[in-house]
Design a protein around this motif. Structure first.
Motif, PDB file in Angstrom:
ATOM      1  N   VAL A   1      -5.105  -2.994  11.842  1.00 24.27           N
ATOM      2  CA  VAL A   1      -3.936  -3.625  11.215  1.00 24.27           C
ATOM      3  C   VAL A   1      -4.403  -4.616  10.153  1.00 24.27           C
ATOM      4  CG1 VAL A   1      -1.875  -5.045  11.586  1.00 24.27           C
ATOM      5  CG2 VAL A   1      -2.587  -3.414  13.344  1.00 24.27           C
ATOM      6  N   VAL A   2      -3.697  -4.630   9.017  1.00 23.79           N
ATOM      7  CA  VAL A   2      -3.966  -5.608   7.963  1.00 23.79           C
ATOM      8  C   VAL A   2      -2.740  -6.502   7.792  1.00 23.79           C
ATOM      9  CG1 VAL A   2      -4.426  -5.971   5.513  1.00 23.79           C
ATOM     10  CG2 VAL A   2      -5.519  -4.082   6.717  1.00 23.79           C
ATOM     11  N   LEU A   3      -2.947  -7.811   7.865  1.00 20.31           N
ATOM     12  CA  LEU A   3      -1.885  -8.765   7.559  1.00 20.31           C
ATOM     13  C   LEU A   3      -1.983  -9.085   6.080  1.00 20.31           C
ATOM     14  CD1 LEU A   3      -1.745  -8.962  10.635  1.00 20.31           C
ATOM     15  CD2 LEU A   3      -1.327 -11.423  10.380  1.00 20.31           C
ATOM     16  N   MET A   4      -0.932  -8.737   5.337  1.00 19.41           N
ATOM     17  CA  MET A   4      -0.972  -8.784   3.879  1.00 19.41           C
ATOM     18  C   MET A   4       0.062  -9.751   3.308  1.00 19.41           C
ATOM     19  SD  MET A   4      -2.226  -7.350   1.037  1.00 19.41           S
ATOM     20  CE  MET A   4      -2.922  -5.777   1.579  1.00 19.41           C
ATOM     21  N   ASP A   5      -0.414 -10.656   2.450  1.00 18.11           N
ATOM     22  CA  ASP A   5       0.491 -11.541   1.730  1.00 18.11           C
ATOM     23  C   ASP A   5       0.972 -10.830   0.469  1.00 18.11           C
ATOM     24  OD1 ASP A   5       1.887 -13.851   0.940  1.00 18.11           O
ATOM     25  OD2 ASP A   5       0.175 -14.570  -0.229  1.00 18.11           O
ATOM     26  N   ILE A   6       2.214 -11.110   0.040  1.00 10.04           N
ATOM     27  CA  ILE A   6       2.736 -10.480  -1.169  1.00 10.04           C
ATOM     28  C   ILE A   6       2.205 -11.170  -2.421  1.00 10.04           C
ATOM     29  CG2 ILE A   6       4.821 -10.202  -2.577  1.00 10.04           C
ATOM     30  CD1 ILE A   6       6.340  -9.386  -0.169  1.00 10.04           C
TER      31      ILE A   6
ATOM     32  N   LEU B   1       2.036  -5.925  -2.670  1.00  8.49           N
ATOM     33  CA  LEU B   1       2.697  -4.631  -2.522  1.00  8.49           C
ATOM     34  C   LEU B   1       1.907  -3.546  -3.245  1.00  8.49           C
ATOM     35  CD1 LEU B   1       6.440  -5.685  -2.974  1.00  8.49           C
ATOM     36  CD2 LEU B   1       5.174  -5.312  -0.855  1.00  8.49           C
ATOM     37  N   GLU B   2       1.384  -3.869  -4.425  1.00  8.97           N
ATOM     38  CA  GLU B   2       0.553  -2.909  -5.150  1.00  8.97           C
ATOM     39  C   GLU B   2      -0.722  -2.614  -4.360  1.00  8.97           C
ATOM     40  OE1 GLU B   2      -0.224  -3.934  -9.225  1.00  8.97           O
ATOM     41  OE2 GLU B   2       1.738  -4.865  -9.459  1.00  8.97           O
ATOM     42  N   LEU B   3      -1.304  -3.679  -3.812  1.00 15.52           N
ATOM     43  CA  LEU B   3      -2.521  -3.507  -3.031  1.00 15.52           C
ATOM     44  C   LEU B   3      -2.244  -2.674  -1.786  1.00 15.52           C
ATOM     45  CD1 LEU B   3      -5.472  -4.069  -2.482  1.00 15.52           C
ATOM     46  CD2 LEU B   3      -4.821  -6.294  -1.522  1.00 15.52           C
TER      47      LEU B   3
ATOM     48  N   ARG C   1      -2.548   0.523   9.048  1.00  8.55           N
ATOM     49  CA  ARG C   1      -1.239  -0.072   9.344  1.00  8.55           C
ATOM     50  C   ARG C   1      -1.191  -1.451   8.688  1.00  8.55           C
ATOM     51  NH1 ARG C   1       2.235   3.347  10.956  1.00  8.55           N
ATOM     52  NH2 ARG C   1       3.267   1.959  12.452  1.00  8.55           N
ATOM     53  N   VAL C   2      -0.265  -1.620   7.748  1.00  4.69           N
ATOM     54  CA  VAL C   2      -0.162  -2.873   7.006  1.00  4.69           C
ATOM     55  C   VAL C   2       1.090  -3.635   7.430  1.00  4.69           C
ATOM     56  CG1 VAL C   2       0.080  -3.940   4.731  1.00  4.69           C
ATOM     57  CG2 VAL C   2      -1.396  -1.937   5.028  1.00  4.69           C
TER      58      VAL C   2
ATOM     59  N   GLN D   1      10.649  -2.456  -0.949  1.00  2.00           N
ATOM     60  CA  GLN D   1       9.456  -2.169  -1.746  1.00  2.00           C
ATOM     61  C   GLN D   1       8.210  -2.052  -0.865  1.00  2.00           C
ATOM     62  OE1 GLN D   1       9.329  -5.289  -4.679  1.00  2.00           O
ATOM     63  NE2 GLN D   1      11.009  -4.438  -5.885  1.00  2.00           N
ATOM     64  N   SER D   2       8.158  -2.863   0.187  1.00  2.00           N
ATOM     65  CA  SER D   2       6.998  -2.798   1.079  1.00  2.00           C
ATOM     66  C   SER D   2       6.955  -1.459   1.806  1.00  2.00           C
ATOM     67  CB  SER D   2       7.031  -3.957   2.087  1.00  2.00           C
ATOM     68  OG  SER D   2       8.029  -3.770   3.082  1.00  2.00           O
ATOM     69  N   LEU D   3       8.116  -0.938   2.192  1.00  2.00           N
ATOM     70  CA  LEU D   3       8.176   0.367   2.841  1.00  2.00           C
ATOM     71  C   LEU D   3       7.725   1.464   1.886  1.00  2.00           C
ATOM     72  CD1 LEU D   3      11.531   0.121   4.825  1.00  2.00           C
ATOM     73  CD2 LEU D   3       9.241   0.299   5.776  1.00  2.00           C
ATOM     74  N   GLN D   4       8.198   1.363   0.636  1.00  2.00           N
ATOM     75  CA  GLN D   4       7.803   2.348  -0.371  1.00  2.00           C
ATOM     76  C   GLN D   4       6.298   2.299  -0.616  1.00  2.00           C
ATOM     77  OE1 GLN D   4      10.292   1.213  -3.663  1.00  2.00           O
ATOM     78  NE2 GLN D   4      12.151   2.075  -2.760  1.00  2.00           N
ATOM     79  N   ALA D   5       5.717   1.121  -0.465  1.00  2.00           N
ATOM     80  CA  ALA D   5       4.279   0.962  -0.675  1.00  2.00           C
ATOM     81  C   ALA D   5       3.463   1.464   0.510  1.00  2.00           C
ATOM     82  CB  ALA D   5       3.948  -0.505  -0.946  1.00  2.00           C
ATOM     83  N   GLY D   6       4.125   1.693   1.649  1.00  2.00           N
ATOM     84  CA  GLY D   6       3.422   2.208   2.816  1.00  2.00           C
ATOM     85  C   GLY D   6       3.227   1.217   3.940  1.00  2.00           C
TER      86      GLY D   6
END
Length: 215
Positions: free
Chosen positions: A54-59, A67-69, A81-82, A96-101
């Motif tokens: 799992v990756v915890l990702m800041d926008i 989101l691009e990353l 899994r992000v 947008q986050s869902l669209q990014a995966g």
């Protein structure tokens, strides 16, 4: 049987935030932070080297949007899994986050229990959205768990948060036997035989209560 180790990577350009999240997660049994990144370049290298669960990702990264990353990482590593961990509660960001995966979205002001539950949900293949976001989203699709009563659905949610029967009974002001009865009804309605499968369903239920929809 011991729970499997969940390997986690932190991506945020604020070192203080990464430090706080690391301290929180390393206090949880079976959770291990395998690395941190403050930029997209560092994140790409980290994911390829450590292959976390799992990756915890800041926008709001400085060099590129989180989101691009996320889109780049999930395209290169479909198994990844992000979980977006953000201060932004706008549902547009969720879509947008869902669209990014991304597989989940939690606000930075969430409780530690919710962040821990979100990571656990993603690690077993589920999704997770902060309660505040789930309540704000409208036009959501129904889920297989729609057959459950509100109380049964609440029991599943509390299971995903790691509460045992006694703790749930205390929280809901009901008897332990009543909790056990609810759990039995849930297993019967969802055609679940093994306790481990029930916990897996609880994690998925926790993250799939509500899906962002088009306006």
């Amino acid at each position: 049987m011991n729970d499997p180790l969940i390997r986690i990577a932190l991506v945020d350009d604020h070192a203080l935030i990464r430090e706080g999240v690391r301290v929180l997660l390393e206090a949880v049994e079976h959770y291990r932070v395998v690395g941190e990144a403050g930029s997209a370049e560092e994140a790409v290298t980290l994911i390829e080297r450590e292959r976390p669960d799992v990756v915890l990702m800041d926008i709001g990264l400085k060099d590129v949007s989180g989101l691009e990353l996320t889109a780049t990482l999930t395209r290169r590593h479909p198994w990844l899994r992000v979980l977006i961990l953000s201060m932004y509660s706008d549902r547009q960001y969720v879509r947008q986050s869902l669209q990014a995966g991304a597989a989940g979205y939690v606000l930075k002001d969430a409780t530690s229990r919710e962040i821990i539950a979100a990571i656990k949900a993603l690690a077993v293949g589920g999704r997770y959205y902060s309660g505040a976001l789930a309540e704000a989203l409208t036009g959501c699709t129904s889920t297989p768990e729609a057959v459950l009563t509100p109380r049964e659905s609440q029991i599943l949610q509390m299971m995903a948060q790691g509460l045992n029967n006694k703790a749930m009974a205390r929280e809901l002001a009901i008897s332990v036997r009543t909790v056990e009865s609810h759990r039995l009804n849930i297993r019967r309605k969802l055609d679940i035989e093994k306790p481990a499968d029930l916990m897996r369903q609880a994690m998925q239920h926790s993250g799939q209560r509500c899906h962002p929809c088009n306006d």
